[in-house]
Structures are given as C-alpha cells and as structure tokens.
Enzyme design. Structure first.
Site, PDB file in Angstrom:
ATOM      1  N   ARG A  67       0.825  -1.213   0.000  1.00 40.87           N
ATOM      2  CA  ARG A  67       0.000   0.000   0.000  1.00 40.87           C
ATOM      3  C   ARG A  67       0.860   1.264   0.000  1.00 40.87           C
ATOM      4  O   ARG A  67       0.432   2.301  -0.502  1.00 40.87           O
ATOM      5  CB  ARG A  67      -0.930   0.011   1.213  1.00 40.87           C
ATOM      6  CG  ARG A  67      -2.153  -0.886   1.079  1.00 40.87           C
ATOM      7  CD  ARG A  67      -3.130  -0.660   2.196  1.00 40.87           C
ATOM      8  NE  ARG A  67      -4.421  -1.276   1.923  1.00 40.87           N
ATOM      9  CZ  ARG A  67      -5.537  -0.977   2.568  1.00 40.87           C
ATOM     10  NH1 ARG A  67      -5.523  -0.071   3.525  1.00 40.87           N
ATOM     11  NH2 ARG A  67      -6.673  -1.583   2.258  1.00 40.87           N
ATOM     12  N   LYS A  69       4.543   2.602  -1.157  1.00 45.18           N
ATOM     13  CA  LYS A  69       5.785   2.343  -1.881  1.00 45.18           C
ATOM     14  C   LYS A  69       6.500   3.636  -2.276  1.00 45.18           C
ATOM     15  O   LYS A  69       7.684   3.792  -2.061  1.00 45.18           O
ATOM     16  CB  LYS A  69       5.495   1.510  -3.141  1.00 45.18           C
ATOM     17  CG  LYS A  69       5.089   0.079  -2.856  1.00 45.18           C
ATOM     18  CD  LYS A  69       4.882  -0.725  -4.129  1.00 45.18           C
ATOM     19  CE  LYS A  69       3.508  -0.492  -4.697  1.00 45.18           C
ATOM     20  NZ  LYS A  69       3.139  -1.480  -5.740  1.00 45.18           N
ATOM     21  N   ASP A 128      -6.133   3.076  -6.194  1.00 44.18           N
ATOM     22  CA  ASP A 128      -4.723   3.464  -6.251  1.00 44.18           C
ATOM     23  C   ASP A 128      -4.496   4.731  -5.427  1.00 44.18           C
ATOM     24  O   ASP A 128      -5.226   5.712  -5.559  1.00 44.18           O
ATOM     25  CB  ASP A 128      -4.310   3.705  -7.703  1.00 44.18           C
ATOM     26  CG  ASP A 128      -2.832   3.456  -7.922  1.00 44.18           C
ATOM     27  OD1 ASP A 128      -2.028   3.949  -7.120  1.00 44.18           O
ATOM     28  OD2 ASP A 128      -2.495   2.761  -8.898  1.00 44.18           O
ATOM     29  N   LYS A 140       0.920  18.884 -11.663  1.00 46.47           N
ATOM     30  CA  LYS A 140       0.990  20.219 -11.074  1.00 46.47           C
ATOM     31  C   LYS A 140       2.282  20.910 -11.470  1.00 46.47           C
ATOM     32  O   LYS A 140       2.295  22.117 -11.739  1.00 46.47           O
ATOM     33  CB  LYS A 140       0.899  20.111  -9.546  1.00 46.47           C
ATOM     34  CG  LYS A 140       1.047  21.453  -8.833  1.00 46.47           C
ATOM     35  CD  LYS A 140       0.868  21.314  -7.331  1.00 46.47           C
ATOM     36  CE  LYS A 140       1.027  22.683  -6.649  1.00 46.47           C
ATOM     37  NZ  LYS A 140       0.764  22.610  -5.198  1.00 46.47           N
ATOM     38  N   HIS A 285     -39.034   8.018 -34.806  1.00 47.28           N
ATOM     39  CA  HIS A 285     -38.876   9.258 -34.036  1.00 47.28           C
ATOM     40  C   HIS A 285     -39.192   9.045 -32.562  1.00 47.28           C
ATOM     41  O   HIS A 285     -39.973   9.788 -31.954  1.00 47.28           O
ATOM     42  CB  HIS A 285     -39.731  10.372 -34.629  1.00 47.28           C
ATOM     43  CG  HIS A 285     -39.331  10.746 -36.023  1.00 47.28           C
ATOM     44  ND1 HIS A 285     -38.088  11.252 -36.340  1.00 47.28           N
ATOM     45  CD2 HIS A 285     -40.003  10.654 -37.204  1.00 47.28           C
ATOM     46  CE1 HIS A 285     -38.012  11.481 -37.634  1.00 47.28           C
ATOM     47  NE2 HIS A 285     -39.162  11.111 -38.190  1.00 47.28           N
ATOM     48  N   ARG A 449     -54.515  16.446 -24.285  1.00 47.96           N
ATOM     49  CA  ARG A 449     -54.838  15.026 -24.337  1.00 47.96           C
ATOM     50  C   ARG A 449     -55.957  14.708 -25.330  1.00 47.96           C
ATOM     51  O   ARG A 449     -55.969  13.658 -25.975  1.00 47.96           O
ATOM     52  CB  ARG A 449     -55.215  14.563 -22.927  1.00 47.96           C
ATOM     53  CG  ARG A 449     -55.154  13.075 -22.711  1.00 47.96           C
ATOM     54  CD  ARG A 449     -54.992  12.769 -21.233  1.00 47.96           C
ATOM     55  NE  ARG A 449     -53.736  13.347 -20.748  1.00 47.96           N
ATOM     56  CZ  ARG A 449     -52.539  12.793 -20.912  1.00 47.96           C
ATOM     57  NH1 ARG A 449     -52.440  11.630 -21.513  1.00 47.96           N
ATOM     58  NH2 ARG A 449     -51.455  13.383 -20.472  1.00 47.96           N
ATOM     59  N   ARG A 526     -48.634   7.734 -12.920  1.00 49.33           N
ATOM     60  CA  ARG A 526     -48.543   8.462 -14.176  1.00 49.33           C
ATOM     61  C   ARG A 526     -47.281   8.063 -14.933  1.00 49.33           C
ATOM     62  O   ARG A 526     -46.293   7.657 -14.340  1.00 49.33           O
ATOM     63  CB  ARG A 526     -48.509   9.968 -13.877  1.00 49.33           C
ATOM     64  CG  ARG A 526     -48.665  10.862 -15.092  1.00 49.33           C
ATOM     65  CD  ARG A 526     -48.629  12.323 -14.660  1.00 49.33           C
ATOM     66  NE  ARG A 526     -47.295  12.725 -14.243  1.00 49.33           N
ATOM     67  CZ  ARG A 526     -47.014  13.916 -13.692  1.00 49.33           C
ATOM     68  NH1 ARG A 526     -47.983  14.784 -13.458  1.00 49.33           N
ATOM     69  NH2 ARG A 526     -45.784  14.225 -13.360  1.00 49.33           N
TER      70      ARG A 526
END
Length: 530
Positions: A67, A69, A128, A140, A285, A449, A526
């Site tokens: 973990r 190194k 990582d 940076k 469509h 409608r 709905r």
C-alpha cells in the site's frame, strides 16, 4: 529563453505493462536513469535494463502489503521541486533528493475490478493511492516534469522520445498534464460512483472518456459526440450492442435504437400468459408505431408492422428472439434503418447482407429493472432522474361497470406501450389470435390530451382486421382533465379505459364513463414522457 527540458531521470510505476518495453529501451538509449518499484521494477530488470529501486532512494521498503511504496519526500520532492526556485533547489541538495523529470503511471484498474463483480475488499485494494498522487504531483509541476498518466499516453511519449531525443517543450508537457487531470478526475468519479450508489441524490459525478465523434447531431449543422458510461457488474446497455453490418450509427439512430430496445423488452416482460413469447417493436422518431407480443416471431412481426405500416417506412425494429432467414426474407423490399435482436442466424445475416444500407445490431433483451439513471441537460444545468421501470399492478375500478379482470393482462401491456409514447400519450391495445397482444392505436406528442386521442397515428384502428374495439383497452399516460376525452373515446366504440386518476374533475370523467357504459380503472401511477 527556451522552455525545453531534457529528461534525465524517470520514475516508472505502472499496472499495465503492454508496450512499456519500447519506452524502457528508448530511455536506456537516451541514457535516462530509471527509478521503479515492485512488479514494474521486476519487469524492467527482465528486459536487461538497469533500474534503481525506489526503496534504495527512500531508505524505506515497500510496506503494508504494497500500500505504501512511493509516498515519500525523496520521491515527491524530486517531482514537485521548481527548477527555477533557488529555495527548492537548495533543499534538494540539502536532503539529497534527485530531480525527477518524467513520471510514467498506469493506475490499478478500479472500474474493471468493479465491473468484474469482485468482492468489496478486492475493489478497495484497487483504489490506487500512490499512483494517483504521482499523477497529480507531476501534472501540477508540468513546467518541469512530463507526466504519462495511463497506458493511452505510452505511444505519444514514445513518439516524443523518438522525435526529440528526450527533450520536451512547455506546450507538450502541458498537454500531458491535461491528460493527467482527466485521468485523475475520472478515476475519482468512478470511486465516488461505487461508494454513492445513488444514496445521496444531491450529489452526482459524471466522467466520460473516449468520445466517438458522430457525423452530426439531430441535424447536419449540429456537432455530436457519443460517450459510453462504465457498466455496473452484470449490466447490459444499448451502448454494448455489437454492430454486425452497416455504416456507423447516427445521433438519431442511437436514440431510436434505444427506444426500440427498451419498448420491446418492456413489452416482453409485461406479458406473462404466453409461452415462448416474442416481442417486436417498430420505432419512428422515438415512438412505437408498432408493438406486439405473441408466441411466434412471425406473428409478432406482422402484427407490429400492421399497427402502422405507413410510419414503419424507415423505422428501427427490435426483436426479443433470434431473427431467422424467414424473418429476414419477410422484409423483402421494405426499407428499414436498423434491425436489432439478441441473435441472428447465419442465413438471416446472408439475406440482410444484400441490403447494404441496413444496420444490424446484436444485444440481449433488457432487464425488467436496471436502476439506470436518466440524464438530460437544460440551459445552464442538468436533470437526473430514475428510469421509469417496473409494472403497474393496481387496477382499481371506479365506474359502475366493472373493469373485466380478464382485461388486466392486456391493460398492463397497454400501460407499457403507452409509457413509451411521447406525452400527451394515448394507446389502444387489442388481443389477437392465440392470445397475442398488439398496439392498434396511438396518439402522442400533442399539447392537449384530447387532440392526442382524436389524432391517433392509426386513425382507422377500429377497422383493422382482427381488432375487436369493444374488447380493446384505451390507456392514457395521465388523467383525463375533462369529459370531452371520454366522449371522443366513446365515438370510437371504446368500452375499457385505464388512466392514473388524480384530477380534480375525476368524478366528471367517471360520470361520463357511466353514461356511455364504459368501464374505467385507475392505476394511481402516471407515465409522462417528454
């Protein structure tokens, strides 16, 4: 003053080592000192190239099961030091920290590990820490350092080493830095997505890579790009479809193909009384102009096409079962844009190969519940919502005439068909021979409608062969606000209506149904679709 920098020392720590050997040999040729650790160091040694261990630089071994190194001042000091800052230079000398001019990283495959269905501990170990820190530090300080953040940048680096013998310009280093922050931000977004799992809807992270530039968008003057989301374990999406034949899909093709896949799959799941069922959707469509489920693929195809054969011209179809030679030959001279199915026989593909402009795609049937999120942009923002999934199971009779329980399955199919139509949406569904269900009338996309009901795309549905209108079911994706829609439905001869209910004038609508002896059921749910 030139902004070119010469690479003298490189730190290499990668997961994916494919094609790394070419870079290592080139660095050796350019007399670049190489620092490395763990598996990468062993890989370089096997190439016969001299490499210095990070442990010998830091004085510390790799600890905590690997973990930790590279997380050390002698590593990050050499990366972050500003070469034109005398204070930084003095501290490097004081603490015997070498300048590091090139950092090559390829992160642990977190997304692939999640997608593989691995256990939680395995997933955690693929987050990582050292690699992502190296990437951010080197990016940076791009004024002095080149950062290679993933295997995708191996080739650009190799090209640069070959062309300029280890020298890099400010603009080149800045380009690599940009790629680095793209990698790091995407990586963090993927980790957030795994941990969040939609639990906090006030936060969302979307990171998209490898965009495929399309010919154009909805119209030729609009630019468009397709990005694929990373899949969750076991998830299949339309983006995973394999193109077996034909030119690349357009922006509009992708939208229609998605609508075809979803509507036919949902229709397939909505029908439970037919053995060996096959659903077929015909899309134009984004709207189903044909949808059918039966126990025979040819019957489903013929019924779906008959729903609206005029609109079916230039359509996109999805079959939930294997497309055979018989199905392929049925199309004859009919023009369709795309045919999609879980599988095609070789004989079917041979028939389709003669239609050079036809696209043929393979993808399994969509799951009934995926938990997928829908994203939609507006000017200055983005809307996120759950996919409209699952079946309406409640059918509450609200009229004097009882809603025939034998119509429940047909109603569920109709609700499924209706929710795939653009609002305001009306669907009329009917029962065919051998218990088949099909869409026989559809109205969509109108601002009110009543107009959707009066202007069905299949206005002669009541005259279609095999359609018993009095035993068909009319579905509305939202409540009827006035009795005028019931009056219009009555003119068609409709005797069964399903809608969500919820209007302040529900009683007025119910009274109209009672007057015309129409049975109405409320679902309480709905299904708007914009």
């Amino acid at each position: 003053m030139t902004d070119n920098k010469k690479i003298k020392t490189a730190l290499v720590s990668v997961f994916n080592k494919e094609n790394l050997d070419k870079i290592i040999y080139k660095l050796k040729e350019l007399d670049v000192k190489i620092l490395s650790t763990g598996g990468t160091k062993s890989f370089i040694e096997k190439l016969g190239v001299e490499v210095t261990s990070v442990e010998s630089l830091t004085g510390y071994p790799s600890i905590l099961g690997g973990r930790v190194k590279t997380l050390h001042p002698k590593v990050f000091g050499g990366i972050l030091s500003r070469r034109d800052n005398q204070g930084d230079v003095s501290q490097l000398t004081e603490y015997e920290i070498p300048e590091i001019d090139l950092v090559i990283v390829d992160l642990y495959p977190f997304e692939d590990t999640v997608a593989s269905g691995a256990g939680e501990q395995d997933i955690i170990e693929k987050i990582d820490i050292g690699g992502i820190s190296l990437i951010r530090a080197a990016a940076k300080n791009y004024k002095d350092v080149v950062i290679v953040p993933s295997k995708k940048e191996y080739q650009p680096l190799l090209d640069l080493l070959n062309e300029k013998s280890g020298e890099t310009s400010m603009s080149e280093r800045k380009w690599f830095a940009g790629q680095a922050f793209a990698v790091s931000s995407h990586y963090d977004a993927a980790i957030f997505g795994h941990f969040n799992q939609g639990e906090d809807s006030s936060m969302e992270r979307i990171s998209l890579n490898d965009g495929h530039v399309l010919r154009y968008g909805e119209n030729p003057h609009q630019k468009a790009t397709f990005f694929k989301f990373a899949n969750t374990p076991g998830e299949i999406t339309l983006a995973d479809a394999e193109v077996l034949q034909g030119k690349a899909l357009s922006y509009n093709n992708m939208l229609d193909a998605d609508a075809a896949w979803k509507s036919a799959s949902d229709a397939y799941h909505s029908v439970t009384h037919i053995e060996n069922k096959v659903a077929v959707s015909v899309i134009k469509h984004l709207n189903p102009c044909g949808l059918a489920v039966s126990g025979n693929i040819m019957q489903s195809l013929e019924m779906a096409w008959a729903g609206d054969p005029i609109s079916a011209f230039g359509s996109i179809l999805f079959f939930t079962d294997t497309v055979t030679k018989e199905v392929a030959e049925w199309f004859g001279k009919k023009f369709v844009e795309i045919i999609i199915a879980p599988e095609f026989t070789d004989e079917a593909l041979d028939v389709f190969s003669k239609k050079k402009n036809l696209r043929v795609l393979v993808i399994p049937v969509k799951k009934e519940i995926t938990g997928e999120k829908l994203f939609r942009s507006i000017s200055g923002g983005m809307l996120v919502q759950d996919e409209d999934e699952g079946m309406d199971t409640k059918l509450e009779t609200v009229t004097s005439k009882a809603f025939d329980s034998t119509k429940a399955n047909l109603a569920k199919f109709g609700i499924t068909a209706c929710k795939h139509l653009k609002s305001n949406a009306i669907a009329v569904v009917s029962k065919g021979v051998n218990g088949a269900f099909w869409l026989t009338g559809a109205g969509m996309g109108q601002p009110n409608r009543l107009d959707s009901l009066k202007n069905l795309t299949m206005p002669r549905f009541d005259m279609k062969e095999g359609v018993d209108i009095e035993n068909s079911v009319l579905i509305s994706d939202a409540f009827f606000p006035f009795r005028d829609s019931i009056e219009a439905a009555n003119e068609y001869g409709v005797k069964y209506i399903v809608e969500p209910g919820g209007s302040i004038r529900d009683q007025e609508v119910i009274d109209a149904c009672n007057e015309f002896e129409i049975a109405m059921a409320f679902t309480g749910r709905r299904h708007f679709k914009h």
